[in-house]
Design an enzyme around this catalytic site. Structure first.
Site, PDB file in Angstrom:
ATOM      1  N   GLY A 176     -55.469  -5.445  25.137  1.00 54.73           N
ATOM      2  CA  GLY A 176     -55.000  -6.694  24.527  1.00 54.73           C
ATOM      3  C   GLY A 176     -53.788  -7.253  25.233  1.00 54.73           C
ATOM      4  N   GLY A 178     -52.980 -10.185  25.924  1.00 48.12           N
ATOM      5  CA  GLY A 178     -52.400 -11.359  25.287  1.00 48.12           C
ATOM      6  C   GLY A 178     -51.334 -11.003  24.274  1.00 48.12           C
ATOM      7  N   ASP A 179     -51.351  -9.767  23.795  1.00 44.45           N
ATOM      8  CA  ASP A 179     -50.315  -9.240  22.906  1.00 44.45           C
ATOM      9  C   ASP A 179     -49.317  -8.357  23.649  1.00 44.45           C
ATOM     10  OD1 ASP A 179     -50.935 -10.136  20.184  1.00 44.45           O
ATOM     11  OD2 ASP A 179     -52.778  -8.991  20.399  1.00 44.45           O
ATOM     12  N   ILE A 180     -49.832  -7.501  24.529  1.00 46.86           N
ATOM     13  CA  ILE A 180     -48.971  -6.503  25.168  1.00 46.86           C
ATOM     14  C   ILE A 180     -47.994  -7.134  26.148  1.00 46.86           C
ATOM     15  CG2 ILE A 180     -48.998  -4.503  26.720  1.00 46.86           C
ATOM     16  CD1 ILE A 180     -51.619  -3.663  25.326  1.00 46.86           C
TER      17      ILE A 180
END
Length: 410
Positions: A176, A178-180
Protein backbone atom coordinates in the site's frame (compact mmCIF):
# COMPACT_ATOMS: atom_id res chain seq x y z
CA UNK A 1 4.00 -2.69 28.33
CA UNK A 2 6.72 -0.14 27.73
CA UNK A 3 8.09 1.03 24.40
CA UNK A 4 11.44 -0.44 23.41
CA UNK A 5 14.47 1.67 24.26
CA UNK A 6 15.62 3.80 21.35
CA UNK A 7 16.64 7.28 20.20
CA UNK A 8 13.09 8.58 20.71
CA UNK A 9 12.73 7.28 24.26
CA UNK A 10 11.14 10.07 26.30
CA UNK A 11 8.86 11.34 23.54
CA UNK A 12 5.12 10.76 23.90
CA UNK A 13 2.95 10.44 20.80
CA UNK A 14 -0.83 10.75 20.88
CA UNK A 15 -2.00 8.66 17.94
CA UNK A 16 -5.56 9.32 16.76
CA UNK A 17 -4.97 7.82 13.32
CA UNK A 18 -6.65 4.86 11.65
CA UNK A 19 -6.12 2.38 8.84
CA UNK A 20 -2.55 2.36 7.43
CA UNK A 21 -0.99 5.77 6.72
CA UNK A 22 -1.21 7.24 10.23
CA UNK A 23 -0.55 4.01 12.13
CA UNK A 24 2.47 3.26 9.93
CA UNK A 25 3.89 6.70 10.74
CA UNK A 26 3.43 6.21 14.48
CA UNK A 27 4.75 2.65 14.17
CA UNK A 28 8.04 4.10 12.93
CA UNK A 29 8.15 6.41 15.96
CA UNK A 30 7.26 3.57 18.35
CA UNK A 31 9.92 1.31 16.87
CA UNK A 32 12.46 4.04 17.62
CA UNK A 33 11.47 4.23 21.27
CA UNK A 34 8.66 6.79 21.48
CA UNK A 35 5.74 6.05 23.79
CA UNK A 36 2.81 5.88 21.39
CA UNK A 37 -0.69 6.08 22.86
CA UNK A 38 -3.08 4.68 20.27
CA UNK A 39 -6.53 6.20 20.77
CA UNK A 40 -9.41 4.22 19.29
CA UNK A 41 -13.19 4.63 19.26
CA UNK A 42 -15.25 2.04 21.15
CA UNK A 43 -15.55 -0.15 18.05
CA UNK A 44 -11.81 0.03 17.42
CA UNK A 45 -9.65 0.96 14.47
CA UNK A 46 -11.28 -0.20 11.24
CA UNK A 47 -8.41 -2.59 10.55
CA UNK A 48 -8.72 -4.53 13.83
CA UNK A 49 -11.04 -7.09 12.27
CA UNK A 50 -9.55 -7.16 8.78
CA UNK A 51 -7.43 -10.26 9.40
CA UNK A 52 -5.72 -12.40 8.42
CA UNK A 53 -6.34 -14.57 11.48
CA UNK A 54 -4.08 -17.44 12.44
CA UNK A 55 -5.51 -20.93 12.78
CA UNK A 56 -6.51 -21.53 16.37
CA UNK A 57 -7.15 -17.87 17.21
CA UNK A 58 -10.56 -18.01 18.84
CA UNK A 59 -10.16 -14.63 20.56
CA UNK A 60 -9.77 -12.67 17.33
CA UNK A 61 -8.80 -9.47 19.13
CA UNK A 62 -7.11 -8.40 15.92
CA UNK A 63 -5.51 -9.86 12.81
CA UNK A 64 -2.12 -9.66 11.18
CA UNK A 65 -2.79 -6.29 9.54
CA UNK A 66 -3.41 -4.56 12.88
CA UNK A 67 -0.61 -6.44 14.64
CA UNK A 68 2.00 -5.45 12.07
CA UNK A 69 1.50 -1.67 12.11
CA UNK A 70 0.40 -1.20 15.73
CA UNK A 71 3.17 -3.09 17.53
CA UNK A 72 5.01 -1.31 20.34
CA UNK A 73 2.00 0.90 21.14
CA UNK A 74 -0.26 1.33 24.16
CA UNK A 75 -4.00 1.26 23.48
CA UNK A 76 -6.85 3.25 24.96
CA UNK A 77 -10.45 3.89 24.03
CA UNK A 78 -11.80 7.45 23.93
CA UNK A 79 -15.07 8.25 22.19
CA UNK A 80 -14.59 11.76 20.80
CA UNK A 81 -18.21 11.82 19.62
CA UNK A 82 -19.34 12.01 23.27
CA UNK A 83 -19.42 15.51 24.79
CA UNK A 84 -16.68 14.69 27.32
CA UNK A 85 -14.45 12.88 24.81
CA UNK A 86 -12.62 15.88 23.32
CA UNK A 87 -11.75 17.11 26.82
CA UNK A 88 -9.93 13.83 27.47
CA UNK A 89 -7.92 14.36 24.28
CA UNK A 90 -7.14 17.96 25.23
CA UNK A 91 -5.89 16.80 28.62
CA UNK A 92 -3.71 14.09 27.12
CA UNK A 93 -2.35 16.56 24.56
CA UNK A 94 -1.12 18.98 27.23
CA UNK A 95 1.76 16.64 28.04
CA UNK A 96 2.23 14.98 24.65
CA UNK A 97 5.12 15.83 22.36
CA UNK A 98 3.43 14.80 19.13
CA UNK A 99 -0.12 14.20 17.91
CA UNK A 100 -0.81 12.30 14.69
CA UNK A 101 -4.21 12.08 12.97
CA UNK A 102 -5.49 11.30 9.48
CA UNK A 103 -9.06 12.54 9.48
CA UNK A 104 -10.40 14.71 6.68
CA UNK A 105 -9.94 18.49 7.06
CA UNK A 106 -12.19 20.07 9.67
CA UNK A 107 -13.05 16.93 11.66
CA UNK A 108 -10.75 17.68 14.58
CA UNK A 109 -11.64 21.39 14.54
CA UNK A 110 -15.36 20.60 14.83
CA UNK A 111 -14.56 18.53 17.91
CA UNK A 112 -12.58 21.35 19.48
CA UNK A 113 -9.28 19.47 19.26
CA UNK A 114 -7.71 21.03 16.18
CA UNK A 115 -4.12 22.22 16.14
CA UNK A 116 -4.71 25.82 17.19
CA UNK A 117 -6.85 24.84 20.17
CA UNK A 118 -4.38 22.23 21.40
CA UNK A 119 -1.34 24.48 20.79
CA UNK A 120 -2.84 27.15 23.05
CA UNK A 121 -2.45 24.79 25.99
CA UNK A 122 0.72 23.12 24.75
CA UNK A 123 2.81 25.38 22.47
CA UNK A 124 5.45 22.64 22.21
CA UNK A 125 3.02 20.21 20.59
CA UNK A 126 3.93 18.94 17.13
CA UNK A 127 0.70 18.16 15.33
CA UNK A 128 1.05 15.92 12.27
CA UNK A 129 -1.81 15.44 9.80
CA UNK A 130 -1.86 12.93 6.96
CA UNK A 131 -4.73 13.63 4.59
CA UNK A 132 -5.62 12.50 1.10
CA UNK A 133 -5.03 15.92 -0.41
CA UNK A 134 -3.31 17.90 2.32
CA UNK A 135 -4.59 20.46 4.79
CA UNK A 136 -5.83 23.95 3.87
CA UNK A 137 -3.38 25.46 6.37
CA UNK A 138 -0.54 24.65 3.97
CA UNK A 139 -2.37 25.04 0.65
CA UNK A 140 -6.07 24.63 -0.03
CA UNK A 141 -6.83 22.04 -2.71
CA UNK A 142 -9.99 21.98 -4.84
CA UNK A 143 -10.36 18.31 -3.85
CA UNK A 144 -9.29 18.63 -0.22
CA UNK A 145 -12.58 17.23 1.08
CA UNK A 146 -12.44 14.08 -1.03
CA UNK A 147 -11.91 10.84 0.88
CA UNK A 148 -8.83 8.90 -0.16
CA UNK A 149 -7.35 5.46 0.25
CA UNK A 150 -4.14 3.86 -0.99
CA UNK A 151 -5.45 3.01 -4.46
CA UNK A 152 -6.67 6.58 -5.04
CA UNK A 153 -3.31 8.11 -4.08
CA UNK A 154 -1.46 5.59 -6.25
CA UNK A 155 -3.70 6.43 -9.19
CA UNK A 156 -3.71 10.21 -8.92
CA UNK A 157 -0.02 10.44 -7.99
CA UNK A 158 1.08 8.67 -11.17
CA UNK A 159 2.26 5.37 -9.70
CA UNK A 160 -0.42 3.23 -11.34
CA UNK A 161 0.22 4.94 -14.65
CA UNK A 162 3.76 3.56 -14.91
CA UNK A 163 3.18 0.15 -13.31
CA UNK A 164 2.29 -2.98 -15.24
CA UNK A 165 3.21 -4.67 -18.52
CA UNK A 166 4.68 -2.34 -21.13
CA UNK A 167 1.86 -0.97 -23.23
CA UNK A 168 -0.73 -2.56 -20.97
CA UNK A 169 -3.26 -1.23 -18.46
CA UNK A 170 -2.32 0.50 -15.22
CA UNK A 171 -1.61 -1.89 -12.34
CA UNK A 172 -1.48 -1.06 -8.65
CA UNK A 173 1.60 -1.96 -6.65
CA UNK A 174 1.35 -4.87 -4.23
CA UNK A 175 2.18 -2.95 -1.01
CA UNK A 176 0.00 0.00 0.00
CA UNK A 177 2.49 2.61 -1.13
CA UNK A 178 -0.29 5.21 -1.35
CA UNK A 179 -0.35 4.99 2.45
CA UNK A 180 3.20 3.96 3.30
CA UNK A 181 4.96 6.70 1.35
CA UNK A 182 3.04 9.54 3.04
CA UNK A 183 3.58 7.78 6.38
CA UNK A 184 7.34 7.86 5.91
CA UNK A 185 7.32 11.49 4.77
CA UNK A 186 5.16 12.34 7.80
CA UNK A 187 7.56 10.61 10.17
CA UNK A 188 10.46 12.52 8.61
CA UNK A 189 8.65 15.85 8.86
CA UNK A 190 7.65 15.14 12.43
CA UNK A 191 11.19 14.36 13.53
CA UNK A 192 12.46 17.49 11.76
CA UNK A 193 9.94 19.49 13.80
CA UNK A 194 11.15 17.78 16.99
CA UNK A 195 14.69 18.88 16.17
CA UNK A 196 13.54 22.43 15.46
CA UNK A 197 11.66 22.54 18.75
CA UNK A 198 14.92 21.95 20.59
CA UNK A 199 16.07 25.28 19.18
CA UNK A 200 12.86 27.34 19.27
CA UNK A 201 10.86 25.77 22.08
CA UNK A 202 7.76 25.69 19.88
CA UNK A 203 5.97 22.97 17.99
CA UNK A 204 4.61 23.02 14.45
CA UNK A 205 1.74 21.84 12.30
CA UNK A 206 3.12 19.17 9.95
CA UNK A 207 1.06 18.32 6.87
CA UNK A 208 1.52 15.53 4.32
CA UNK A 209 -0.93 14.83 1.51
CA UNK A 210 -1.12 11.24 0.27
CA UNK A 211 -1.42 12.43 -3.35
CA UNK A 212 1.57 14.74 -2.88
CA UNK A 213 3.72 11.99 -1.37
CA UNK A 214 3.14 9.64 -4.30
CA UNK A 215 3.99 12.41 -6.79
CA UNK A 216 7.22 13.08 -4.86
CA UNK A 217 8.10 9.38 -5.01
CA UNK A 218 7.34 9.23 -8.75
CA UNK A 219 9.78 12.08 -9.41
CA UNK A 220 11.15 10.49 -12.59
CA UNK A 221 7.91 10.90 -14.55
CA UNK A 222 7.93 14.63 -13.71
CA UNK A 223 11.36 15.38 -15.11
CA UNK A 224 10.84 13.08 -18.08
CA UNK A 225 7.89 15.22 -19.11
CA UNK A 226 9.54 18.52 -18.18
CA UNK A 227 12.78 17.82 -20.04
CA UNK A 228 11.57 15.86 -23.04
CA UNK A 229 7.78 15.97 -23.13
CA UNK A 230 7.64 12.22 -22.50
CA UNK A 231 4.45 10.95 -20.89
CA UNK A 232 5.63 7.78 -19.18
CA UNK A 233 3.39 4.74 -19.36
CA UNK A 234 3.56 1.25 -17.91
CA UNK A 235 7.16 0.09 -18.20
CA UNK A 236 6.99 -3.60 -17.49
CA UNK A 237 10.22 -4.81 -15.92
CA UNK A 238 12.60 -2.64 -17.92
CA UNK A 239 13.83 0.90 -17.21
CA UNK A 240 13.43 3.71 -19.75
CA UNK A 241 16.81 5.25 -18.92
CA UNK A 242 18.99 2.27 -17.94
CA UNK A 243 19.93 -0.96 -19.71
CA UNK A 244 20.18 -3.81 -18.88
CA UNK A 245 18.11 -3.12 -15.80
CA UNK A 246 15.09 -5.16 -14.78
CA UNK A 247 13.64 -8.59 -14.19
CA UNK A 248 14.76 -11.60 -16.22
CA UNK A 249 13.56 -15.22 -16.41
CA UNK A 250 15.41 -18.10 -14.81
CA UNK A 251 14.68 -21.80 -15.26
CA UNK A 252 12.97 -21.89 -11.87
CA UNK A 253 11.64 -18.36 -11.40
CA UNK A 254 12.97 -14.86 -11.99
CA UNK A 255 15.94 -12.73 -11.03
CA UNK A 256 16.61 -9.00 -11.02
CA UNK A 257 19.82 -7.40 -12.21
CA UNK A 258 21.06 -3.90 -12.91
CA UNK A 259 24.18 -3.82 -15.08
CA UNK A 260 23.70 -0.08 -15.62
CA UNK A 261 24.47 2.76 -15.46
CA UNK A 262 27.95 1.63 -14.36
CA UNK A 263 29.47 0.34 -17.59
CA UNK A 264 31.96 -1.92 -15.81
CA UNK A 265 28.99 -3.94 -14.55
CA UNK A 266 28.00 -4.53 -18.18
CA UNK A 267 31.49 -5.81 -18.92
CA UNK A 268 31.35 -8.17 -15.92
CA UNK A 269 27.91 -9.40 -16.96
CA UNK A 270 29.16 -10.16 -20.47
CA UNK A 271 32.06 -12.13 -19.04
CA UNK A 272 29.68 -14.12 -16.83
CA UNK A 273 27.51 -14.86 -19.88
CA UNK A 274 30.56 -16.16 -21.76
CA UNK A 275 30.34 -13.24 -24.19
CA UNK A 276 33.38 -11.09 -23.31
CA UNK A 277 33.51 -9.67 -26.81
CA UNK A 278 30.08 -8.13 -26.28
CA UNK A 279 31.46 -6.17 -23.35
CA UNK A 280 34.10 -4.67 -25.65
CA UNK A 281 31.73 -3.95 -28.55
CA UNK A 282 31.46 -0.15 -29.04
CA UNK A 283 27.80 -0.53 -30.02
CA UNK A 284 27.05 -1.42 -26.39
CA UNK A 285 29.86 0.46 -24.65
CA UNK A 286 27.80 3.08 -22.79
CA UNK A 287 24.48 2.95 -21.02
CA UNK A 288 22.86 5.28 -23.57
CA UNK A 289 24.12 3.02 -26.37
CA UNK A 290 22.46 0.07 -24.71
CA UNK A 291 19.25 1.99 -24.05
CA UNK A 292 19.08 2.73 -27.78
CA UNK A 293 19.24 -1.05 -28.37
CA UNK A 294 17.23 -2.00 -25.33
CA UNK A 295 15.08 -4.75 -26.87
CA UNK A 296 18.16 -6.41 -28.32
CA UNK A 297 20.18 -6.19 -25.10
CA UNK A 298 17.34 -7.33 -22.87
CA UNK A 299 16.77 -10.24 -25.23
CA UNK A 300 20.40 -11.35 -25.10
CA UNK A 301 20.47 -11.23 -21.31
CA UNK A 302 17.07 -12.89 -20.93
CA UNK A 303 18.00 -15.73 -23.28
CA UNK A 304 21.07 -16.48 -21.15
CA UNK A 305 19.34 -16.22 -17.75
CA UNK A 306 16.48 -18.45 -18.88
CA UNK A 307 18.92 -21.34 -19.37
CA UNK A 308 20.04 -21.30 -15.73
CA UNK A 309 18.50 -21.82 -12.33
CA UNK A 310 18.39 -19.06 -9.76
CA UNK A 311 21.10 -20.85 -7.78
CA UNK A 312 23.34 -21.02 -10.83
CA UNK A 313 22.76 -17.35 -11.57
CA UNK A 314 23.53 -16.48 -7.97
CA UNK A 315 26.84 -18.31 -8.30
CA UNK A 316 27.66 -16.57 -11.58
CA UNK A 317 26.53 -13.02 -10.71
CA UNK A 318 26.34 -12.64 -6.94
CA UNK A 319 28.78 -10.06 -5.67
CA UNK A 320 29.83 -9.06 -9.19
CA UNK A 321 26.92 -7.12 -10.62
CA UNK A 322 23.87 -5.75 -8.79
CA UNK A 323 21.76 -8.89 -8.70
CA UNK A 324 19.17 -10.73 -6.64
CA UNK A 325 16.55 -13.45 -6.93
CA UNK A 326 12.89 -12.46 -7.00
CA UNK A 327 11.77 -13.67 -3.58
CA UNK A 328 8.35 -14.68 -2.36
CA UNK A 329 7.19 -14.76 1.25
CA UNK A 330 8.27 -18.36 1.80
CA UNK A 331 11.80 -17.71 0.54
CA UNK A 332 12.06 -14.59 2.70
CA UNK A 333 11.59 -16.75 5.80
CA UNK A 334 14.64 -18.83 4.83
CA UNK A 335 16.84 -15.95 3.67
CA UNK A 336 20.17 -15.80 5.58
CA UNK A 337 20.45 -12.04 5.12
CA UNK A 338 17.11 -11.40 6.82
CA UNK A 339 18.08 -13.74 9.64
CA UNK A 340 21.40 -11.97 10.12
CA UNK A 341 19.65 -8.60 10.15
CA UNK A 342 16.78 -9.73 12.42
CA UNK A 343 14.27 -8.39 9.92
CA UNK A 344 11.57 -10.97 10.66
CA UNK A 345 10.59 -10.72 14.30
CA UNK A 346 8.46 -13.04 16.37
CA UNK A 347 5.81 -11.41 18.52
CA UNK A 348 3.13 -12.72 20.87
CA UNK A 349 -0.48 -12.72 19.69
CA UNK A 350 -3.47 -12.76 22.07
CA UNK A 351 -5.41 -15.99 21.71
CA UNK A 352 -2.46 -17.99 20.39
CA UNK A 353 0.03 -20.12 22.26
CA UNK A 354 2.64 -19.72 19.54
CA UNK A 355 4.23 -16.44 18.40
CA UNK A 356 3.61 -14.95 14.98
CA UNK A 357 6.12 -13.26 12.69
CA UNK A 358 6.00 -9.68 11.37
CA UNK A 359 8.46 -7.47 9.50
CA UNK A 360 10.70 -5.43 11.79
CA UNK A 361 12.03 -1.92 11.31
CA UNK A 362 14.99 -1.70 8.91
CA UNK A 363 16.60 1.07 10.98
CA UNK A 364 19.69 -0.09 12.82
CA UNK A 365 22.27 1.71 14.97
CA UNK A 366 25.86 0.67 15.49
CA UNK A 367 26.41 -0.80 18.96
CA UNK A 368 22.65 -0.85 19.41
CA UNK A 369 20.51 -3.69 20.64
CA UNK A 370 18.48 -5.86 18.30
CA UNK A 371 15.12 -4.12 17.76
CA UNK A 372 12.55 -5.17 20.35
CA UNK A 373 9.00 -5.85 19.25
CA UNK A 374 5.98 -5.93 21.55
CA UNK A 375 2.58 -7.08 20.38
CA UNK A 376 -0.16 -4.65 19.40
CA UNK A 377 -2.56 -3.70 22.21
CA UNK A 378 -5.97 -5.11 22.90
CA UNK A 379 -8.79 -2.63 22.44
CA UNK A 380 -8.57 -0.25 25.41
CA UNK A 381 -5.91 -2.37 27.11
CA UNK A 382 -4.06 0.57 28.66
CA UNK A 383 -6.92 3.06 29.07
CA UNK A 384 -6.83 3.22 32.86
CA UNK A 385 -3.04 3.38 33.10
CA UNK A 386 -2.78 6.15 30.52
CA UNK A 387 -5.53 8.20 32.14
CA UNK A 388 -3.95 7.83 35.56
CA UNK A 389 -0.69 9.03 34.03
CA UNK A 390 -2.57 12.11 32.79
CA UNK A 391 -3.78 12.88 36.31
CA UNK A 392 -7.22 11.26 36.36
CA UNK A 393 -8.18 9.54 39.59
CA UNK A 394 -10.09 6.27 39.78
CA UNK A 395 -13.41 8.00 40.44
CA UNK A 396 -13.03 10.23 37.39
CA UNK A 397 -12.08 7.26 35.22
CA UNK A 398 -15.09 5.30 36.44
CA UNK A 399 -17.37 8.26 35.70
CA UNK A 400 -15.99 8.50 32.15
CA UNK A 401 -16.45 4.78 31.70
CA UNK A 402 -20.04 4.92 32.95
CA UNK A 403 -20.74 7.74 30.47
CA UNK A 404 -19.35 5.63 27.60
CA UNK A 405 -16.49 8.04 26.97
CA UNK A 406 -13.67 5.60 27.72
CA UNK A 407 -13.42 1.82 27.88
CA UNK A 408 -11.00 -0.84 28.99
CA UNK A 409 -10.29 -4.21 27.39
CA UNK A 410 -13.30 -6.31 26.49
Amino acid sequence: MTAPEGPLTGLTVLDLSRMLAGPYCTMVLADLGATVLKVEPPFGDMIRDQGPYADGDELRAYGGYFQSVNRNKQGLVVDITRPEGPEVIRRLATTADILVENFRPGVMERKGIGYERLAEANPRLIYTAIRGFGDPRTGASPVQDWPSFDIVAQAMGGLLGITGPAGGPAVKTGPGFGDILPALFAATGTLAAVHERERTGRGRFVDVGMYDAVVAACERIVYQYSYNGVVAGPEGNAHPLLCPFGVFPARDGHIALAAAPADHHWVLLCEAMGLPELGRDPRYAGNLDRVARQAEVQGIVGEWTSRHTRAELTEALGGKVPFGPVNTADTLFDDPHLKARAMLQQVQHPGLERPVTIAATPIRYANGAEPAVHRAPLLGEHTDAVLRGAGYNDQEIEALRAAGVVAGPA
